[in-house]
Design an enzyme around this catalytic site. Structure first.
Site, short mmCIF file in Angstrom:
data_model
loop_
_atom_site.label_atom_id
_atom_site.label_comp_id
_atom_site.label_asym_id
_atom_site.label_seq_id
_atom_site.Cartn_x
_atom_site.Cartn_y
_atom_site.Cartn_z
N GLY A 184 0.04 -15.27 3.37
CA GLY A 184 -0.86 -16.35 3.75
C GLY A 184 -0.01 -17.56 4.05
O GLY A 184 0.97 -17.47 4.78
N SER A 190 2.21 -20.24 1.98
CA SER A 190 2.71 -20.46 0.62
C SER A 190 2.47 -21.88 0.12
O SER A 190 2.20 -22.08 -1.07
CB SER A 190 4.19 -20.10 0.52
OG SER A 190 4.94 -20.82 1.45
N CYS A 230 5.35 -11.57 1.64
CA CYS A 230 5.51 -12.71 2.55
C CYS A 230 5.33 -14.05 1.80
O CYS A 230 6.21 -14.43 1.05
CB CYS A 230 4.56 -12.55 3.73
SG CYS A 230 5.10 -13.47 5.15
N HIS A 246 4.39 -7.14 5.73
CA HIS A 246 3.02 -6.93 5.26
C HIS A 246 2.64 -5.44 5.27
O HIS A 246 1.97 -4.99 6.21
CB HIS A 246 2.03 -7.66 6.17
CG HIS A 246 2.05 -9.14 6.05
ND1 HIS A 246 1.18 -9.83 5.25
CD2 HIS A 246 2.83 -10.07 6.65
CE1 HIS A 246 1.42 -11.12 5.34
NE2 HIS A 246 2.41 -11.30 6.19
N GLU A 271 0.34 -4.08 3.67
CA GLU A 271 -1.13 -3.96 3.56
C GLU A 271 -1.81 -4.02 4.93
O GLU A 271 -2.99 -3.72 5.04
CB GLU A 271 -1.68 -5.05 2.62
CG GLU A 271 -1.81 -6.45 3.20
CD GLU A 271 -0.50 -7.20 3.38
OE1 GLU A 271 0.58 -6.62 3.13
OE2 GLU A 271 -0.57 -8.38 3.81
N1 GLN Z 1 5.33 -18.64 6.68
C1 GLN Z 1 4.37 -18.50 5.68
C2 GLN Z 1 4.69 -19.39 4.50
O1 GLN Z 1 5.70 -20.02 4.43
C3 GLN Z 1 4.27 -17.07 5.22
C4 GLN Z 1 3.67 -16.21 6.29
C5 GLN Z 1 2.95 -15.02 5.76
O2 GLN Z 1 2.63 -14.90 4.58
N2 GLN Z 1 2.60 -14.15 6.68
O3 GLN Z 1 3.89 -19.44 3.64
#
Ligand code: GLN
Length: 190
Positions: free
Chosen positions: A47, A49, A79, A168, A170
């Site tokens: 998501g 962060s 991620c 990912h 999932e």
């Molecule tokens: N770039 C996002 C971050 O720094 C992470 C991207 C992702 O979770 N797909 O939170």
């Protein structure tokens, strides 16, 4: 076995769907009382962060989550979830859960064109890896095992009870990485 999936933001539903497919029970963590429900592992989804970190603090979930992980409960971050677990950042000073002994580079593959998919080796099996503005790992501590690299960049690691992927799993039909995580939990319970 029951897995708690942090469900504040991002791709949590897809993790729950993967767990369903594997016949594993799950609960969503949305508030502090969810920590008393009892579970054997935690998934921190992808998501954003920064948003997830803020929500964890605002909802007073940060301390119970960090305490559970430090107490040894298996935790799998994808991620943004990997970023949240990491101890060090190349491009930011903010501290997150501070448990995984790695340095991460956020948006390591680029902010705009950093989304792609490849097939590459994870712990000896070829898996599809979907990257969405993901990080990569630039440095690992001595207790950290590298499970996957792509294009020379470290994209998955394991440290004791912690598993992280910059990609990912999932979002694919392939359950290799989730099965690896479930095996970590089963090995702990034996
Ligand atoms: N770039 C996002 C971050 O720094 C992470 C991207 C992702 O979770 N797909 O939170």
């Amino acid at each position: 076995m029951r897995i708690a999936v942090l469900a504040l933001q991002g791709a949590f539903f897809e993790h729950i769907a993967m767990l369903n497919k594997l016949g594993v029970d799950s609960i969503e963590i949305r508030q502090k009382s969810d920590f008393s429900k009892g579970f054997d592992g935690i998934i921190l989804p992808g998501g954003e962060s920064t948003t997830m970190n803020k929500l964890l603090h605002d909802l007073k979930l940060f301390a119970p989550l960090q305490d559970s992980i430090k107490a040894g409960i298996p935790c799998f971050g994808t991620c943004a979830g990997l970023i949240l677990m990491s101890k060090r950042f190349e491009d930011s000073r903010w501290q997150h859960l501070d448990v995984l002994d790695v340095t991460v580079k956020r948006h390591g593959f680029g902010r705009q064109i950093g989304s792609f998919s490849v097939n590459d080796s994870f712990a000896g099996s070829t898996v599809p890896m979907v990257f969405i503005r993901g990080p990569y790992i630039t440095e690992v501590g001595e207790n950290v095992k590298i499970l996957a690299k792509t294009g020379g960049k470290i994209v998955s690691v394991r440290q004791n009870n912690l598993l992280g992927t910059a990609f990912h799993p999932e979002l694919t039909e392939d359950s290799t990485v989730h099965t690896y995580f479930l095996d970590m939990i089963n090995a702990r319970c034996e």
